[in-house]
Design a protein around this motif. Structure first.
Motif, PDB file in Angstrom:
ATOM      1  N   SER A  87     -20.988 -32.083  10.950  1.00  0.00           N
ATOM      2  CA  SER A  87     -19.800 -32.020  11.331  1.00  0.00           C
ATOM      3  C   SER A  87     -18.875 -31.286  10.332  1.00  0.00           C
ATOM      4  N   PRO A  88     -17.800 -30.887  10.565  1.00  0.00           N
ATOM      5  CA  PRO A  88     -16.901 -30.150   9.698  1.00  0.00           C
ATOM      6  C   PRO A  88     -16.802 -30.712   8.298  1.00  0.00           C
ATOM      7  N   THR A  89     -17.154 -29.857   7.315  1.00  0.00           N
ATOM      8  CA  THR A  89     -16.879 -30.368   5.921  1.00  0.00           C
ATOM      9  C   THR A  89     -16.805 -29.184   4.988  1.00  0.00           C
ATOM     10  N   GLU A  90     -15.911 -29.408   3.927  1.00  0.00           N
ATOM     11  CA  GLU A  90     -15.816 -28.341   2.979  1.00  0.00           C
ATOM     12  C   GLU A  90     -15.597 -28.796   1.418  1.00  0.00           C
ATOM     13  N   CYS A  91     -15.712 -27.928   0.404  1.00  0.00           N
ATOM     14  CA  CYS A  91     -15.460 -28.432  -0.823  1.00  0.00           C
ATOM     15  C   CYS A  91     -14.224 -27.652  -1.166  1.00  0.00           C
ATOM     16  N   ARG A  92     -13.313 -28.420  -1.458  1.00  0.00           N
ATOM     17  CA  ARG A  92     -11.862 -27.952  -2.093  1.00  0.00           C
ATOM     18  C   ARG A  92     -11.807 -28.038  -3.619  1.00  0.00           C
ATOM     19  N   LEU A  93     -10.717 -27.127  -3.925  1.00  0.00           N
ATOM     20  CA  LEU A  93     -10.390 -27.068  -5.195  1.00  0.00           C
ATOM     21  C   LEU A  93      -9.944 -28.401  -5.787  1.00  0.00           C
ATOM     22  N   GLY A  94     -10.411 -28.827  -6.866  1.00  0.00           N
ATOM     23  CA  GLY A  94     -10.334 -30.204  -7.190  1.00  0.00           C
ATOM     24  C   GLY A  94      -9.002 -30.671  -7.975  1.00  0.00           C
ATOM     25  N   HIS A  95      -8.071 -30.227  -7.494  1.00  0.00           N
ATOM     26  CA  HIS A  95      -6.490 -30.671  -8.086  1.00  0.00           C
ATOM     27  C   HIS A  95      -5.481 -30.428  -7.154  1.00  0.00           C
ATOM     28  N   CYS A  96      -4.770 -31.428  -7.370  1.00  0.00           N
ATOM     29  CA  CYS A  96      -3.330 -31.613  -6.211  1.00  0.00           C
ATOM     30  C   CYS A  96      -2.248 -30.485  -6.734  1.00  0.00           C
ATOM     31  N   PRO A  97      -1.343 -29.734  -5.620  1.00  0.00           N
ATOM     32  CA  PRO A  97      -0.362 -28.844  -6.072  1.00  0.00           C
ATOM     33  C   PRO A  97       0.354 -29.493  -7.131  1.00  0.00           C
ATOM     34  N   ASP A  98       0.812 -28.729  -8.375  1.00  0.00           N
ATOM     35  CA  ASP A  98       1.541 -29.109  -9.307  1.00  0.00           C
ATOM     36  C   ASP A  98       3.082 -29.824  -9.029  1.00  0.00           C
ATOM     37  N   PRO A  99       3.131 -30.920  -9.490  1.00  0.00           N
ATOM     38  CA  PRO A  99       3.955 -31.772  -9.158  1.00  0.00           C
ATOM     39  C   PRO A  99       5.404 -31.132  -9.770  1.00  0.00           C
ATOM     40  N   VAL A 100       6.524 -31.173  -8.965  1.00  0.00           N
ATOM     41  CA  VAL A 100       7.771 -30.591  -9.352  1.00  0.00           C
ATOM     42  C   VAL A 100       8.942 -31.667  -9.143  1.00  0.00           C
ATOM     43  N   LEU A 101       9.437 -31.985 -10.165  1.00  0.00           N
ATOM     44  CA  LEU A 101      10.636 -33.062 -10.113  1.00  0.00           C
ATOM     45  C   LEU A 101      12.029 -32.370 -10.815  1.00  0.00           C
ATOM     46  N   ALA A 102      12.692 -31.666  -9.845  1.00  0.00           N
ATOM     47  CA  ALA A 102      14.208 -31.314 -10.282  1.00  0.00           C
ATOM     48  C   ALA A 102      14.809 -32.256 -11.035  1.00  0.00           C
ATOM     49  N   ASN A 103      15.692 -31.969 -12.239  1.00  0.00           N
ATOM     50  CA  ASN A 103      16.443 -32.949 -12.988  1.00  0.00           C
ATOM     51  C   ASN A 103      15.586 -34.260 -13.407  1.00  0.00           C
ATOM     52  N   GLY A 104      14.204 -33.993 -13.808  1.00  0.00           N
ATOM     53  CA  GLY A 104      13.364 -34.989 -14.021  1.00  0.00           C
ATOM     54  C   GLY A 104      12.207 -34.425 -14.908  1.00  0.00           C
ATOM     55  N   LYS A 105      11.230 -35.155 -15.142  1.00  0.00           N
ATOM     56  CA  LYS A 105      10.054 -34.711 -15.882  1.00  0.00           C
ATOM     57  C   LYS A 105       8.990 -35.468 -15.746  1.00  0.00           C
ATOM     58  N   CYS A 106       7.538 -35.251 -15.664  1.00  0.00           N
ATOM     59  CA  CYS A 106       6.374 -36.067 -15.255  1.00  0.00           C
ATOM     60  C   CYS A 106       5.574 -35.804 -16.610  1.00  0.00           C
ATOM     61  N   ASN A 107       4.728 -36.603 -16.755  1.00  0.00           N
ATOM     62  CA  ASN A 107       3.555 -36.400 -17.832  1.00  0.00           C
ATOM     63  C   ASN A 107       2.398 -35.764 -17.553  1.00  0.00           C
ATOM     64  N   SER A 108       2.705 -34.723 -16.807  1.00  0.00           N
ATOM     65  CA  SER A 108       1.380 -33.638 -16.542  1.00  0.00           C
ATOM     66  C   SER A 108       1.716 -32.459 -17.280  1.00  0.00           C
ATOM     67  N   SER A 109       0.912 -31.944 -17.895  1.00  0.00           N
ATOM     68  CA  SER A 109       0.881 -30.403 -18.716  1.00  0.00           C
ATOM     69  C   SER A 109       0.020 -29.342 -18.082  1.00  0.00           C
ATOM     70  N   GLY A 110      -0.534 -29.586 -16.836  1.00  0.00           N
ATOM     71  CA  GLY A 110      -1.528 -28.894 -16.115  1.00  0.00           C
ATOM     72  C   GLY A 110      -2.098 -29.311 -14.794  1.00  0.00           C
ATOM     73  N   PRO A 111      -3.066 -28.776 -14.408  1.00  0.00           N
ATOM     74  CA  PRO A 111      -3.671 -29.064 -13.217  1.00  0.00           C
ATOM     75  C   PRO A 111      -3.957 -30.431 -13.041  1.00  0.00           C
ATOM     76  N   VAL A 112      -3.905 -31.239 -11.954  1.00  0.00           N
ATOM     77  CA  VAL A 112      -4.052 -32.696 -11.955  1.00  0.00           C
ATOM     78  C   VAL A 112      -5.308 -32.992 -10.932  1.00  0.00           C
ATOM     79  N   ASN A 113      -6.451 -33.305 -11.366  1.00  0.00           N
ATOM     80  CA  ASN A 113      -7.750 -33.595 -10.728  1.00  0.00           C
ATOM     81  C   ASN A 113      -7.606 -34.653  -9.751  1.00  0.00           C
ATOM     82  N   VAL A 114      -8.383 -34.734  -8.714  1.00  0.00           N
ATOM     83  CA  VAL A 114      -8.433 -35.874  -7.959  1.00  0.00           C
ATOM     84  C   VAL A 114      -8.762 -37.148  -8.860  1.00  0.00           C
TER      85      VAL A 114
END
Length: 248
Positions: free
Chosen positions: A59-86
């Motif tokens: 059945s359909p299956t695939e291997c995807r790049l192992g991180h989520c889109p970079d989080p963006v928080l306007a007028n704020g900040k998050c504790n991520s400094s690079g690609p975030v893994n699953v």
């Protein structure tokens, strides 16, 4: 895609980019497994069987790049400094004068989405409030904690909350409405007086006689109450005389 299989009776499985396919015989069946290379994760079914028709039940299956889109928080900040893994979790914080709407954390899921959804940082100040039809408000500040007061135009009454307060970017309630005031019907006595006054205006002689009567009344020094009492006494005497004559 890399194949690692000794099975000669089954065809090559469908290719899946960024993966290794491993086949092995288990209890008389040939099982195939997709293994994603480092930095990718599997989305879909992982293990397949080569059936009696010597075909893979893929059945359909695939291997995807192992991180989520970079989080963006306007007028704020998050504790991520690079690609975030699953499987990674990050936290969020808003700048001063802004308030967090949503969750203060999120996790990168296998399908490359964030859960809970990424929050937003909203200003603690409020947007300008609405004006009701036939109404208005007083108060020019919309900062957090400020209060505005609503009023209605003449012949309209206010329905709802008169005062609204800005609390962390939202008004404490919906703006009120202005409804027309229903005029109270005039009592019947007022209607009668209006007709009498109109009659006086149309009859100049009657109006003149009434004016003379009031003038003479002032000159005599009598009040309307005294005149009324005198007339009632005379009326009673006349009624008594008529009754005596009738009895005779």
């Amino acid at each position: 895609m890399v194949f690692a299989s000794d099975a000669e009776s089954c065809p090559d499985p469908p290719p899946v980019d960024n993966s290794i396919f491993v086949a092995e015989e288990v209890e008389g069946q040939l099982l195939g497994t997709y293994i994603c290379i480092m930095g990718y994760h599997l989305v879909g079914k992982e293990t397949f069987v080569c059936n009696a028709s010597e075909e893979w039940d893929v059945s359909p299956t695939e291997c995807r790049l192992g991180h989520c889109p970079d989080p963006v928080l306007a007028n704020g900040k998050c504790n991520s400094s690079g690609p975030v893994n699953v499987g990674d979790m990050i936290t969020f914080k808003c700048n001063d004068q802004y308030i967090l709407k949503g969750s203060d954390w999120s996790e990168c899921l296998d399908d490359h989405t964030w859960e809970p959804p990424l929050p937003i940082c909203r200003s603690r100040d409020c947007d300008p409030p609405g004006n009701p039809v036939h109404g208005y408000f007083e108060g020019g500040s919309f900062t957090s904690g400020s209060v505005i007061t609503y009023y209605c135009e003449e012949r309209y009454r206010l329905v709802g909350t008169r005062e609204l307060q800005c609390i962390d970017g939202e008004w404490s309630s919906e703006p009120p409405a202005c409804e027309p005031i229903q005029e109270t019907p005039k009592p019947a006595i007022l209607s009668i007086l209006e007709k009498v006054l109109l009659m006086f205006q149309e009859n100049e002689d009657l109006c003149s006689d009434m004016g003379n009567f009031i003038k003479n009344l002032k000159q005599s020094g009598l009040t309307m109450e005294e005149v009324k009492h005198s007339l009632e006494v005379k009326k009673a005497r006349l009624e008594a005389n008529v009754l005596l004559k009738h009895n005779k």
